[in-house]
Scaffold this motif. Structure first.
Motif, PDB file in Angstrom:
ATOM      1  N   PHE A   1       0.846  -1.202   0.000  1.00 46.02           N
ATOM      2  CA  PHE A   1       0.000   0.000   0.000  1.00 46.02           C
ATOM      3  C   PHE A   1       0.874   1.241   0.000  1.00 46.02           C
ATOM      4  CE2 PHE A   1       0.442  -1.519   4.386  1.00 46.02           C
ATOM      5  CZ  PHE A   1       0.876  -0.404   5.057  1.00 46.02           C
ATOM      6  N   GLU A   2       0.266   2.352  -0.372  1.00 46.65           N
ATOM      7  CA  GLU A   2       0.991   3.626  -0.453  1.00 46.65           C
ATOM      8  C   GLU A   2       0.282   4.660   0.422  1.00 46.65           C
ATOM      9  OE1 GLU A   2       3.156   5.452  -4.107  1.00 46.65           O
ATOM     10  OE2 GLU A   2       1.069   6.111  -4.246  1.00 46.65           O
ATOM     11  N   ILE A   3       1.065   5.430   1.149  1.00 42.70           N
ATOM     12  CA  ILE A   3       0.519   6.483   2.019  1.00 42.70           C
ATOM     13  C   ILE A   3       0.990   7.831   1.462  1.00 42.70           C
ATOM     14  CG2 ILE A   3       0.430   7.381   4.384  1.00 42.70           C
ATOM     15  CD1 ILE A   3       1.653   4.541   5.147  1.00 42.70           C
ATOM     16  N   VAL A   4       0.074   8.759   1.306  1.00 42.85           N
ATOM     17  CA  VAL A   4       0.394  10.072   0.731  1.00 42.85           C
ATOM     18  C   VAL A   4       0.024  11.162   1.740  1.00 42.85           C
ATOM     19  CG1 VAL A   4      -0.075  11.654  -1.188  1.00 42.85           C
ATOM     20  CG2 VAL A   4      -0.105   9.177  -1.579  1.00 42.85           C
ATOM     21  N   THR A   5       0.954  12.073   1.986  1.00 49.15           N
ATOM     22  CA  THR A   5       0.716  13.187   2.926  1.00 49.15           C
ATOM     23  C   THR A   5       0.929  14.513   2.212  1.00 49.15           C
ATOM     24  OG1 THR A   5       1.506  11.857   4.767  1.00 49.15           O
ATOM     25  CG2 THR A   5       1.513  14.227   5.105  1.00 49.15           C
ATOM     26  N   TRP A   6      -0.030  15.379   2.325  1.00 45.19           N
ATOM     27  CA  TRP A   6       0.100  16.738   1.757  1.00 45.19           C
ATOM     28  C   TRP A   6       0.145  17.770   2.884  1.00 45.19           C
ATOM     29  CZ3 TRP A   6      -3.285  18.222  -3.108  1.00 45.19           C
ATOM     30  CH2 TRP A   6      -2.869  17.442  -4.203  1.00 45.19           C
ATOM     31  N   GLY A   7       0.896  18.844   2.652  1.00 48.00           N
ATOM     32  CA  GLY A   7       0.818  20.003   3.544  1.00 48.00           C
ATOM     33  C   GLY A   7       1.906  20.076   4.605  1.00 48.00           C
ATOM     34  N   LEU A   8       2.887  19.147   4.542  1.00 49.49           N
ATOM     35  CA  LEU A   8       3.962  19.191   5.539  1.00 49.49           C
ATOM     36  C   LEU A   8       4.990  20.235   5.107  1.00 49.49           C
ATOM     37  CD1 LEU A   8       4.952  17.814   8.141  1.00 49.49           C
ATOM     38  CD2 LEU A   8       6.150  16.157   6.730  1.00 49.49           C
ATOM     39  N   SER A   9       5.269  21.189   5.993  1.00 47.69           N
ATOM     40  CA  SER A   9       6.195  22.278   5.652  1.00 47.69           C
ATOM     41  C   SER A   9       7.612  21.757   5.492  1.00 47.69           C
ATOM     42  CB  SER A   9       6.222  23.311   6.770  1.00 47.69           C
ATOM     43  OG  SER A   9       5.006  23.396   7.387  1.00 47.69           O
ATOM     44  N   VAL A  10       8.456  22.582   4.920  1.00 44.69           N
ATOM     45  CA  VAL A  10       9.874  22.244   4.777  1.00 44.69           C
ATOM     46  C   VAL A  10      10.536  22.196   6.161  1.00 44.69           C
ATOM     47  CG1 VAL A  10      12.092  22.974   3.769  1.00 44.69           C
ATOM     48  CG2 VAL A  10       9.956  23.489   2.575  1.00 44.69           C
ATOM     49  N   GLY A  11      11.407  21.206   6.381  1.00 46.53           N
ATOM     50  CA  GLY A  11      12.253  21.231   7.567  1.00 46.53           C
ATOM     51  C   GLY A  11      11.720  20.494   8.774  1.00 46.53           C
ATOM     52  N   VAL A  12      10.746  19.594   8.583  1.00 50.06           N
ATOM     53  CA  VAL A  12      10.307  18.748   9.708  1.00 50.06           C
ATOM     54  C   VAL A  12      11.206  17.514   9.711  1.00 50.06           C
ATOM     55  CG1 VAL A  12       8.411  17.356  10.626  1.00 50.06           C
ATOM     56  CG2 VAL A  12       7.963  19.640   9.690  1.00 50.06           C
ATOM     57  N   GLY A  13      11.723  17.139  10.886  1.00 51.91           N
ATOM     58  CA  GLY A  13      12.793  16.130  10.975  1.00 51.91           C
ATOM     59  C   GLY A  13      14.128  16.851  11.001  1.00 51.91           C
ATOM     60  N   SER A  14      15.230  16.099  11.014  1.00 51.35           N
ATOM     61  CA  SER A  14      16.537  16.770  10.996  1.00 51.35           C
ATOM     62  C   SER A  14      17.633  15.826  10.505  1.00 51.35           C
ATOM     63  CB  SER A  14      16.903  17.275  12.388  1.00 51.35           C
ATOM     64  OG  SER A  14      18.178  17.880  12.330  1.00 51.35           O
ATOM     65  N   HIS A  15      18.663  16.451   9.905  1.00 49.83           N
ATOM     66  CA  HIS A  15      19.819  15.671   9.444  1.00 49.83           C
ATOM     67  C   HIS A  15      20.845  15.494  10.560  1.00 49.83           C
ATOM     68  CE1 HIS A  15      20.939  19.874   9.251  1.00 49.83           C
ATOM     69  NE2 HIS A  15      22.204  19.511   9.233  1.00 49.83           N
ATOM     70  N   VAL A  16      20.648  16.163  11.727  1.00 51.29           N
ATOM     71  CA  VAL A  16      21.772  16.292  12.665  1.00 51.29           C
ATOM     72  C   VAL A  16      22.027  15.054  13.520  1.00 51.29           C
ATOM     73  CG1 VAL A  16      21.531  18.805  12.757  1.00 51.29           C
ATOM     74  CG2 VAL A  16      20.463  17.403  14.546  1.00 51.29           C
ATOM     75  N   ASN A  17      21.038  14.179  13.666  1.00 56.76           N
ATOM     76  CA  ASN A  17      21.275  12.919  14.378  1.00 56.76           C
ATOM     77  C   ASN A  17      20.354  11.829  13.849  1.00 56.76           C
ATOM     78  OD1 ASN A  17      23.228  12.097  16.253  1.00 56.76           O
ATOM     79  ND2 ASN A  17      22.625  13.741  17.657  1.00 56.76           N
ATOM     80  N   TYR A  18      20.816  10.585  13.976  1.00 52.53           N
ATOM     81  CA  TYR A  18      20.125   9.454  13.347  1.00 52.53           C
ATOM     82  C   TYR A  18      18.662   9.341  13.765  1.00 52.53           C
ATOM     83  CZ  TYR A  18      20.380   6.999  17.789  1.00 52.53           C
ATOM     84  OH  TYR A  18      20.192   6.653  19.098  1.00 52.53           O
ATOM     85  N   ASP A  19      18.378   9.615  15.027  1.00 49.89           N
ATOM     86  CA  ASP A  19      17.025   9.364  15.535  1.00 49.89           C
ATOM     87  C   ASP A  19      16.078  10.537  15.267  1.00 49.89           C
ATOM     88  OD1 ASP A  19      18.427  10.969  17.286  1.00 49.89           O
ATOM     89  OD2 ASP A  19      17.642  10.016  19.102  1.00 49.89           O
ATOM     90  N   ARG A  20      16.579  11.575  14.598  1.00 55.27           N
ATOM     91  CA  ARG A  20      15.693  12.685  14.242  1.00 55.27           C
ATOM     92  C   ARG A  20      15.413  12.723  12.747  1.00 55.27           C
ATOM     93  NH1 ARG A  20      18.085  17.918  16.882  1.00 55.27           N
ATOM     94  NH2 ARG A  20      16.230  18.799  15.923  1.00 55.27           N
ATOM     95  N   ARG A  21      16.000  11.798  12.022  1.00 54.64           N
ATOM     96  CA  ARG A  21      15.752  11.734  10.571  1.00 54.64           C
ATOM     97  C   ARG A  21      14.310  11.302  10.327  1.00 54.64           C
ATOM     98  NH1 ARG A  21      19.850  11.760   6.611  1.00 54.64           N
ATOM     99  NH2 ARG A  21      21.780  12.473   7.559  1.00 54.64           N
ATOM    100  N   LEU A  22      13.583  12.091   9.570  1.00 51.54           N
ATOM    101  CA  LEU A  22      12.151  11.845   9.391  1.00 51.54           C
ATOM    102  C   LEU A  22      11.879  10.517   8.697  1.00 51.54           C
ATOM    103  CD1 LEU A  22       9.385  13.112   9.906  1.00 51.54           C
ATOM    104  CD2 LEU A  22       9.504  14.120   7.629  1.00 51.54           C
ATOM    105  N   ASP A  23      12.715  10.148   7.712  1.00 52.55           N
ATOM    106  CA  ASP A  23      12.479   8.871   7.028  1.00 52.55           C
ATOM    107  C   ASP A  23      12.686   7.704   7.982  1.00 52.55           C
ATOM    108  OD1 ASP A  23      15.110   9.741   6.967  1.00 52.55           O
ATOM    109  OD2 ASP A  23      15.414   9.364   4.835  1.00 52.55           O
ATOM    110  N   ALA A  24      13.673   7.827   8.892  1.00 48.00           N
ATOM    111  CA  ALA A  24      13.922   6.755   9.855  1.00 48.00           C
ATOM    112  C   ALA A  24      12.758   6.633  10.838  1.00 48.00           C
ATOM    113  CB  ALA A  24      15.225   7.023  10.617  1.00 48.00           C
TER     114      ALA A  24
END
Ligand code: EPS
Length: 387
Positions: free
Chosen positions: A219-242
Protein backbone atom coordinates in the motif's frame (compact mmCIF):
# COMPACT_ATOMS: atom_id res chain seq x y z
CA UNK A 1 5.99 15.69 22.98
CA UNK A 2 3.55 12.93 22.11
CA UNK A 3 3.73 9.43 23.51
CA UNK A 4 1.16 6.69 23.33
CA UNK A 5 0.56 3.20 24.62
CA UNK A 6 -2.04 0.57 23.89
CA UNK A 7 -3.12 -2.47 25.88
CA UNK A 8 -5.63 -5.25 25.39
CA UNK A 9 -5.90 -8.84 24.22
CA UNK A 10 -7.61 -9.59 20.92
CA UNK A 11 -10.48 -11.49 22.57
CA UNK A 12 -10.31 -9.82 25.98
CA UNK A 13 -12.91 -7.33 27.25
CA UNK A 14 -11.49 -4.27 25.46
CA UNK A 15 -8.59 -2.38 23.98
CA UNK A 16 -7.36 0.68 25.83
CA UNK A 17 -5.04 3.45 24.70
CA UNK A 18 -3.46 6.56 26.16
CA UNK A 19 -2.25 9.50 24.08
CA UNK A 20 -0.22 12.02 26.04
CA UNK A 21 1.03 15.36 24.75
CA UNK A 22 -1.80 16.35 22.42
CA UNK A 23 -1.99 20.16 22.64
CA UNK A 24 -4.99 21.75 24.35
CA UNK A 25 -7.85 23.34 22.47
CA UNK A 26 -8.35 20.78 19.69
CA UNK A 27 -11.99 19.98 18.96
CA UNK A 28 -12.51 16.20 18.85
CA UNK A 29 -15.47 13.86 19.24
CA UNK A 30 -16.10 10.12 19.42
CA UNK A 31 -17.94 10.40 16.08
CA UNK A 32 -14.81 11.76 14.36
CA UNK A 33 -12.72 8.89 15.73
CA UNK A 34 -15.40 6.42 14.60
CA UNK A 35 -14.92 7.46 10.95
CA UNK A 36 -11.39 6.03 10.83
CA UNK A 37 -12.34 2.97 12.89
CA UNK A 38 -15.02 2.14 10.31
CA UNK A 39 -12.53 2.57 7.47
CA UNK A 40 -10.12 0.11 9.11
CA UNK A 41 -12.84 -2.52 9.46
CA UNK A 42 -13.63 -2.62 5.75
CA UNK A 43 -11.80 -4.64 3.14
CA UNK A 44 -12.41 -7.73 1.06
CA UNK A 45 -10.63 -10.75 2.50
CA UNK A 46 -11.38 -10.19 6.19
CA UNK A 47 -12.67 -13.12 8.26
CA UNK A 48 -15.88 -13.45 10.27
CA UNK A 49 -14.52 -11.41 13.17
CA UNK A 50 -15.26 -8.16 11.37
CA UNK A 51 -18.95 -9.10 11.26
CA UNK A 52 -18.91 -9.39 15.05
CA UNK A 53 -17.10 -6.12 15.80
CA UNK A 54 -18.37 -2.58 15.22
CA UNK A 55 -15.53 -0.60 16.74
CA UNK A 56 -16.32 2.52 18.71
CA UNK A 57 -13.80 4.36 20.89
CA UNK A 58 -15.15 5.84 24.11
CA UNK A 59 -13.29 8.94 25.31
CA UNK A 60 -12.52 8.42 29.02
CA UNK A 61 -10.30 11.41 29.75
CA UNK A 62 -8.44 14.39 28.36
CA UNK A 63 -11.41 15.98 26.57
CA UNK A 64 -13.96 18.36 28.08
CA UNK A 65 -16.88 20.01 26.32
CA UNK A 66 -15.49 18.76 23.01
CA UNK A 67 -11.97 20.20 23.39
CA UNK A 68 -8.68 18.54 24.36
CA UNK A 69 -7.33 19.66 27.73
CA UNK A 70 -3.64 18.93 27.20
CA UNK A 71 -3.94 16.08 29.69
CA UNK A 72 -3.59 12.39 28.69
CA UNK A 73 -6.43 11.23 26.46
CA UNK A 74 -7.61 7.73 27.35
CA UNK A 75 -9.74 5.70 24.92
CA UNK A 76 -11.52 2.37 25.27
CA UNK A 77 -12.79 0.10 22.48
CA UNK A 78 -14.95 -2.82 23.56
CA UNK A 79 -14.36 -6.21 21.97
CA UNK A 80 -17.85 -7.39 21.05
CA UNK A 81 -16.41 -10.91 20.72
CA UNK A 82 -15.42 -10.98 24.43
CA UNK A 83 -18.59 -12.73 25.70
CA UNK A 84 -17.63 -15.71 23.49
CA UNK A 85 -14.17 -15.91 25.11
CA UNK A 86 -14.78 -15.30 28.83
CA UNK A 87 -13.75 -18.80 29.91
CA UNK A 88 -10.62 -18.71 27.69
CA UNK A 89 -9.39 -15.25 28.69
CA UNK A 90 -10.66 -14.53 32.21
CA UNK A 91 -8.12 -12.82 34.47
CA UNK A 92 -8.75 -15.04 37.50
CA UNK A 93 -7.97 -18.77 37.44
CA UNK A 94 -10.91 -20.91 36.19
CA UNK A 95 -11.98 -24.24 37.75
CA UNK A 96 -9.77 -27.01 36.24
CA UNK A 97 -12.58 -28.35 34.04
CA UNK A 98 -13.09 -24.90 32.43
CA UNK A 99 -9.44 -24.33 31.56
CA UNK A 100 -8.88 -24.15 27.77
CA UNK A 101 -6.57 -26.77 26.25
CA UNK A 102 -3.19 -25.14 25.57
CA UNK A 103 -2.13 -24.33 22.00
CA UNK A 104 1.30 -25.88 21.40
CA UNK A 105 1.84 -25.95 17.60
CA UNK A 106 3.29 -22.58 16.45
CA UNK A 107 2.39 -21.16 13.03
CA UNK A 108 5.49 -20.48 10.90
CA UNK A 109 5.58 -16.75 10.21
CA UNK A 110 3.72 -15.73 13.38
CA UNK A 111 4.91 -14.57 16.82
CA UNK A 112 3.88 -17.96 18.26
CA UNK A 113 7.27 -19.71 18.52
CA UNK A 114 9.57 -16.89 19.59
CA UNK A 115 6.91 -15.46 21.91
CA UNK A 116 6.30 -18.78 23.67
CA UNK A 117 10.04 -19.42 24.14
CA UNK A 118 10.82 -15.84 25.19
CA UNK A 119 8.05 -15.52 27.80
CA UNK A 120 8.23 -19.17 28.86
CA UNK A 121 4.59 -19.82 27.95
CA UNK A 122 3.35 -23.40 27.63
CA UNK A 123 0.23 -22.06 25.88
CA UNK A 124 0.68 -20.09 22.65
CA UNK A 125 -2.68 -18.39 23.33
CA UNK A 126 -0.73 -16.21 25.81
CA UNK A 127 1.27 -14.81 22.88
CA UNK A 128 -1.23 -14.60 20.05
CA UNK A 129 -3.84 -12.63 21.92
CA UNK A 130 -1.50 -9.66 22.01
CA UNK A 131 0.43 -10.19 18.78
CA UNK A 132 -2.92 -10.09 16.94
CA UNK A 133 -3.49 -7.16 14.61
CA UNK A 134 -6.64 -6.45 16.59
CA UNK A 135 -4.43 -4.04 18.56
CA UNK A 136 -4.16 -1.79 15.51
CA UNK A 137 -7.78 -0.69 16.08
CA UNK A 138 -6.57 1.36 19.05
CA UNK A 139 -3.67 2.84 17.08
CA UNK A 140 -6.18 4.01 14.47
CA UNK A 141 -8.40 5.54 17.17
CA UNK A 142 -5.50 7.44 18.76
CA UNK A 143 -4.27 8.55 15.34
CA UNK A 144 -7.72 9.90 14.46
CA UNK A 145 -7.07 12.58 17.09
CA UNK A 146 -3.72 13.35 15.41
CA UNK A 147 -5.50 13.48 12.03
CA UNK A 148 -7.82 16.17 13.40
CA UNK A 149 -4.82 18.08 14.76
CA UNK A 150 -2.99 17.95 11.43
CA UNK A 151 -6.16 18.98 9.59
CA UNK A 152 -6.18 22.16 11.70
CA UNK A 153 -2.62 22.96 10.58
CA UNK A 154 -3.32 22.23 6.91
CA UNK A 155 -2.06 18.66 6.54
CA UNK A 156 -3.83 15.54 5.31
CA UNK A 157 -2.90 11.86 4.99
CA UNK A 158 -4.45 9.24 2.69
CA UNK A 159 -3.69 5.76 1.40
CA UNK A 160 -4.49 3.27 -1.32
CA UNK A 161 -3.66 -0.35 -2.04
CA UNK A 162 -1.05 -0.91 -4.71
CA UNK A 163 -0.88 -4.70 -4.94
CA UNK A 164 -2.49 -7.86 -3.60
CA UNK A 165 -1.58 -11.45 -4.48
CA UNK A 166 0.44 -10.43 -7.55
CA UNK A 167 -2.16 -8.02 -9.02
CA UNK A 168 -0.45 -4.62 -9.25
CA UNK A 169 -1.93 -1.16 -9.75
CA UNK A 170 0.32 1.31 -11.58
CA UNK A 171 -2.07 4.20 -10.85
CA UNK A 172 -0.09 7.45 -10.44
CA UNK A 173 -1.64 9.53 -7.66
CA UNK A 174 0.50 12.60 -8.38
CA UNK A 175 -1.78 15.64 -8.08
CA UNK A 176 -4.58 13.74 -6.30
CA UNK A 177 -5.09 14.98 -2.74
CA UNK A 178 -5.01 12.52 0.18
CA UNK A 179 -8.69 13.25 0.91
CA UNK A 180 -9.62 12.46 -2.68
CA UNK A 181 -7.45 9.31 -2.60
CA UNK A 182 -9.29 8.13 0.51
CA UNK A 183 -12.67 9.10 -0.89
CA UNK A 184 -12.05 6.93 -3.95
CA UNK A 185 -10.22 4.09 -2.16
CA UNK A 186 -12.84 3.75 0.58
CA UNK A 187 -15.50 3.04 -2.07
CA UNK A 188 -13.57 0.04 -3.37
CA UNK A 189 -13.62 -3.33 -1.53
CA UNK A 190 -9.81 -3.62 -1.70
CA UNK A 191 -9.11 0.16 -1.50
CA UNK A 192 -7.47 0.08 -4.95
CA UNK A 193 -7.94 3.09 -7.24
CA UNK A 194 -7.81 1.03 -10.44
CA UNK A 195 -11.15 -0.79 -10.79
CA UNK A 196 -9.82 -3.43 -13.17
CA UNK A 197 -6.84 -4.32 -10.97
CA UNK A 198 -9.17 -4.32 -7.94
CA UNK A 199 -11.11 -7.11 -9.64
CA UNK A 200 -7.89 -9.09 -10.08
CA UNK A 201 -7.02 -8.53 -6.42
CA UNK A 202 -10.39 -9.87 -5.28
CA UNK A 203 -9.97 -12.88 -7.57
CA UNK A 204 -6.56 -13.53 -5.98
CA UNK A 205 -8.15 -13.37 -2.51
CA UNK A 206 -10.94 -15.75 -3.57
CA UNK A 207 -8.41 -18.19 -4.99
CA UNK A 208 -6.29 -18.09 -1.83
CA UNK A 209 -9.35 -18.64 0.33
CA UNK A 210 -10.46 -21.63 -1.75
CA UNK A 211 -6.99 -23.14 -1.30
CA UNK A 212 -6.82 -22.51 2.45
CA UNK A 213 -4.09 -19.96 1.78
CA UNK A 214 -3.44 -16.22 2.31
CA UNK A 215 -2.13 -13.33 0.20
CA UNK A 216 -0.12 -10.20 1.00
CA UNK A 217 0.46 -7.00 -0.93
CA UNK A 218 1.52 -3.39 -0.73
CA UNK A 219 0.00 0.00 0.00
CA UNK A 220 0.99 3.63 -0.45
CA UNK A 221 0.52 6.48 2.02
CA UNK A 222 0.39 10.07 0.73
CA UNK A 223 0.72 13.19 2.93
CA UNK A 224 0.10 16.74 1.76
CA UNK A 225 0.82 20.00 3.54
CA UNK A 226 3.96 19.19 5.54
CA UNK A 227 6.19 22.28 5.65
CA UNK A 228 9.87 22.24 4.78
CA UNK A 229 12.25 21.23 7.57
CA UNK A 230 10.31 18.75 9.71
CA UNK A 231 12.79 16.13 10.97
CA UNK A 232 16.54 16.77 11.00
CA UNK A 233 19.82 15.67 9.44
CA UNK A 234 21.77 16.29 12.66
CA UNK A 235 21.28 12.92 14.38
CA UNK A 236 20.12 9.45 13.35
CA UNK A 237 17.03 9.36 15.54
CA UNK A 238 15.69 12.69 14.24
CA UNK A 239 15.75 11.73 10.57
CA UNK A 240 12.15 11.85 9.39
CA UNK A 241 12.48 8.87 7.03
CA UNK A 242 13.92 6.75 9.86
CA UNK A 243 11.14 7.79 12.24
CA UNK A 244 8.44 7.02 9.66
CA UNK A 245 10.00 3.73 8.59
CA UNK A 246 10.17 2.47 12.18
CA UNK A 247 6.54 3.43 12.79
CA UNK A 248 5.22 1.77 9.64
CA UNK A 249 7.41 -1.31 10.07
CA UNK A 250 5.73 -1.80 13.47
CA UNK A 251 2.46 -2.74 11.75
CA UNK A 252 2.04 -6.52 12.01
CA UNK A 253 3.18 -8.36 8.82
CA UNK A 254 4.76 -5.25 7.25
CA UNK A 255 8.22 -6.25 6.04
CA UNK A 256 9.44 -3.34 3.94
CA UNK A 257 9.00 0.41 3.88
CA UNK A 258 10.26 2.67 1.10
CA UNK A 259 10.13 6.42 0.69
CA UNK A 260 9.44 7.82 -2.76
CA UNK A 261 10.68 5.78 -5.68
CA UNK A 262 13.75 4.60 -3.74
CA UNK A 263 12.89 0.95 -4.29
CA UNK A 264 13.40 1.38 -8.05
CA UNK A 265 16.24 3.87 -7.81
CA UNK A 266 19.11 1.75 -6.55
CA UNK A 267 20.08 0.70 -10.08
CA UNK A 268 19.63 4.09 -11.77
CA UNK A 269 22.00 6.98 -12.42
CA UNK A 270 21.89 9.94 -10.04
CA UNK A 271 20.81 12.22 -12.88
CA UNK A 272 17.75 10.01 -13.41
CA UNK A 273 16.84 9.95 -9.74
CA UNK A 274 17.11 13.39 -8.13
CA UNK A 275 14.37 15.97 -8.36
CA UNK A 276 15.48 19.02 -10.33
CA UNK A 277 14.67 22.41 -8.77
CA UNK A 278 13.51 25.62 -10.42
CA UNK A 279 12.52 29.01 -9.04
CA UNK A 280 8.78 29.65 -8.99
CA UNK A 281 6.15 31.46 -6.91
CA UNK A 282 8.91 33.22 -5.01
CA UNK A 283 10.36 29.91 -3.83
CA UNK A 284 11.67 26.58 -5.08
CA UNK A 285 9.63 24.08 -7.10
CA UNK A 286 10.50 20.55 -8.26
CA UNK A 287 10.05 18.93 -11.63
CA UNK A 288 9.49 15.51 -10.03
CA UNK A 289 9.03 14.04 -6.54
CA UNK A 290 11.04 10.84 -6.71
CA UNK A 291 12.47 11.58 -3.25
CA UNK A 292 8.96 11.18 -1.81
CA UNK A 293 9.14 14.49 0.05
CA UNK A 294 12.18 13.75 2.24
CA UNK A 295 15.82 14.71 1.67
CA UNK A 296 18.54 14.50 4.33
CA UNK A 297 16.05 13.26 6.90
CA UNK A 298 13.88 16.38 6.53
CA UNK A 299 10.64 17.15 4.74
CA UNK A 300 11.34 19.22 1.61
CA UNK A 301 7.85 20.63 1.08
CA UNK A 302 6.77 18.03 -1.51
CA UNK A 303 4.10 15.41 -0.74
CA UNK A 304 5.35 12.53 1.42
CA UNK A 305 5.09 9.24 -0.46
CA UNK A 306 5.59 6.06 1.59
CA UNK A 307 5.11 2.50 0.41
CA UNK A 308 4.91 -0.58 2.60
CA UNK A 309 4.78 -4.26 1.72
CA UNK A 310 2.91 -6.78 3.84
CA UNK A 311 3.68 -10.49 3.85
CA UNK A 312 0.78 -12.96 3.53
CA UNK A 313 -0.84 -13.61 6.93
CA UNK A 314 0.59 -16.61 8.77
CA UNK A 315 -2.68 -18.27 9.77
CA UNK A 316 -3.43 -20.72 6.97
CA UNK A 317 -6.55 -22.80 6.39
CA UNK A 318 -4.15 -25.53 5.19
CA UNK A 319 -1.50 -25.26 7.91
CA UNK A 320 2.25 -25.75 7.42
CA UNK A 321 4.57 -28.23 9.12
CA UNK A 322 5.72 -27.27 12.59
CA UNK A 323 6.89 -28.79 15.87
CA UNK A 324 4.59 -29.53 18.79
CA UNK A 325 6.32 -27.65 21.62
CA UNK A 326 4.82 -29.94 24.28
CA UNK A 327 6.22 -33.17 22.75
CA UNK A 328 9.00 -32.00 20.41
CA UNK A 329 7.38 -34.08 17.65
CA UNK A 330 6.51 -32.99 14.08
CA UNK A 331 2.98 -31.59 13.81
CA UNK A 332 0.79 -29.33 11.72
CA UNK A 333 0.49 -25.67 12.80
CA UNK A 334 -2.53 -24.51 14.76
CA UNK A 335 -5.54 -23.16 12.90
CA UNK A 336 -7.32 -20.08 14.17
CA UNK A 337 -10.15 -18.12 12.63
CA UNK A 338 -8.40 -15.36 10.69
CA UNK A 339 -8.33 -13.19 7.57
CA UNK A 340 -7.26 -14.26 4.07
CA UNK A 341 -5.97 -10.76 3.30
CA UNK A 342 -5.71 -7.63 5.47
CA UNK A 343 -3.84 -5.30 3.10
CA UNK A 344 -6.77 -2.83 2.71
CA UNK A 345 -7.04 -2.49 6.52
CA UNK A 346 -3.25 -2.28 6.86
CA UNK A 347 -3.27 0.73 4.53
CA UNK A 348 -5.57 2.56 6.97
CA UNK A 349 -3.30 1.49 9.84
CA UNK A 350 -0.39 2.83 7.75
CA UNK A 351 -2.07 6.25 7.66
CA UNK A 352 -2.47 6.00 11.44
CA UNK A 353 1.18 5.20 12.08
CA UNK A 354 2.23 7.98 9.71
CA UNK A 355 0.04 10.46 11.63
CA UNK A 356 1.32 9.29 15.02
CA UNK A 357 4.95 9.32 13.86
CA UNK A 358 4.72 12.82 12.36
CA UNK A 359 3.47 14.35 15.62
CA UNK A 360 6.80 14.63 17.44
CA UNK A 361 8.92 15.92 14.55
CA UNK A 362 6.14 18.44 13.84
CA UNK A 363 5.82 19.50 17.49
CA UNK A 364 9.60 19.75 17.75
CA UNK A 365 9.55 22.45 15.07
CA UNK A 366 6.22 24.18 15.64
CA UNK A 367 5.26 22.93 19.12
CA UNK A 368 3.31 24.54 21.89
CA UNK A 369 0.94 23.54 24.64
CA UNK A 370 -2.17 24.76 22.87
CA UNK A 371 -3.41 24.72 19.30
CA UNK A 372 -3.44 28.53 19.38
CA UNK A 373 0.24 28.70 20.30
CA UNK A 374 1.12 26.26 17.51
CA UNK A 375 -0.90 28.25 14.96
CA UNK A 376 1.06 31.34 15.96
CA UNK A 377 4.39 29.48 15.59
CA UNK A 378 3.34 28.32 12.15
CA UNK A 379 2.46 31.84 11.04
CA UNK A 380 5.84 33.12 12.25
CA UNK A 381 7.95 30.38 10.61
CA UNK A 382 9.36 31.07 7.14
CA UNK A 383 8.48 28.36 4.63
CA UNK A 384 5.67 26.98 6.77
CA UNK A 385 2.38 25.90 5.25
CA UNK A 386 1.03 29.35 6.11
CA UNK A 387 3.21 31.17 3.59
C1 EPS B 1 -6.15 -11.62 13.70
C2 EPS B 1 -7.09 -12.62 13.51
C3 EPS B 1 -8.53 -12.28 13.26
C4 EPS B 1 -8.63 -10.90 12.70
C5 EPS B 1 -7.94 -9.98 13.68
C6 EPS B 1 -6.46 -10.20 13.60
O1 EPS B 1 -9.28 -12.25 14.46
P1 EPS B 1 -9.96 -13.54 15.08
O2 EPS B 1 -8.83 -14.40 15.56
O3 EPS B 1 -10.83 -13.05 16.22
O4 EPS B 1 -10.77 -14.18 13.98
O5 EPS B 1 -9.95 -10.53 12.44
O6 EPS B 1 -8.17 -8.64 13.38
C7 EPS B 1 -9.08 -7.98 14.15
C8 EPS B 1 -9.84 -8.52 15.09
C9 EPS B 1 -9.12 -6.56 13.84
O7 EPS B 1 -9.87 -5.83 14.48
O8 EPS B 1 -8.40 -6.17 12.91
C10 EPS B 1 -4.75 -11.96 14.01
O9 EPS B 1 -4.46 -13.12 14.38
O10 EPS B 1 -3.87 -11.08 13.91
Amino acid sequence: MIRFLTAGESHGPCLVGILEGMPAGLAISEEEIAVDLRRRQLGYGRGQRMQIESDHARILSGVRYGLTLGSPIALQIENKDWPNWTSQLRADPPPPDERAAPLTTPRPGHADFAGAVKYHHADIRNVIERSSARETAMRVALAAICRKFFREVGMSVGSHVVSIGGAVSTMDVHGISPDEINHRADQNPVRCLDGEVAGQMMAAIDKAQAQGDTVGGAFEIVTWGLSVGVGSHVNYDRRLDAVLAAAIMSIPAVKSVTIGSAGDDANRMGSEVHDRMYPARGGVMRKTNRAGGIEGGMSNGEPLIIRAAMKPLATLGQPLETVDLSSGQPAMALRERSDVCAVPAAAVVGEAMCLLALMNPFLEKFGGDSLLEIMNHLKETPGSAWD
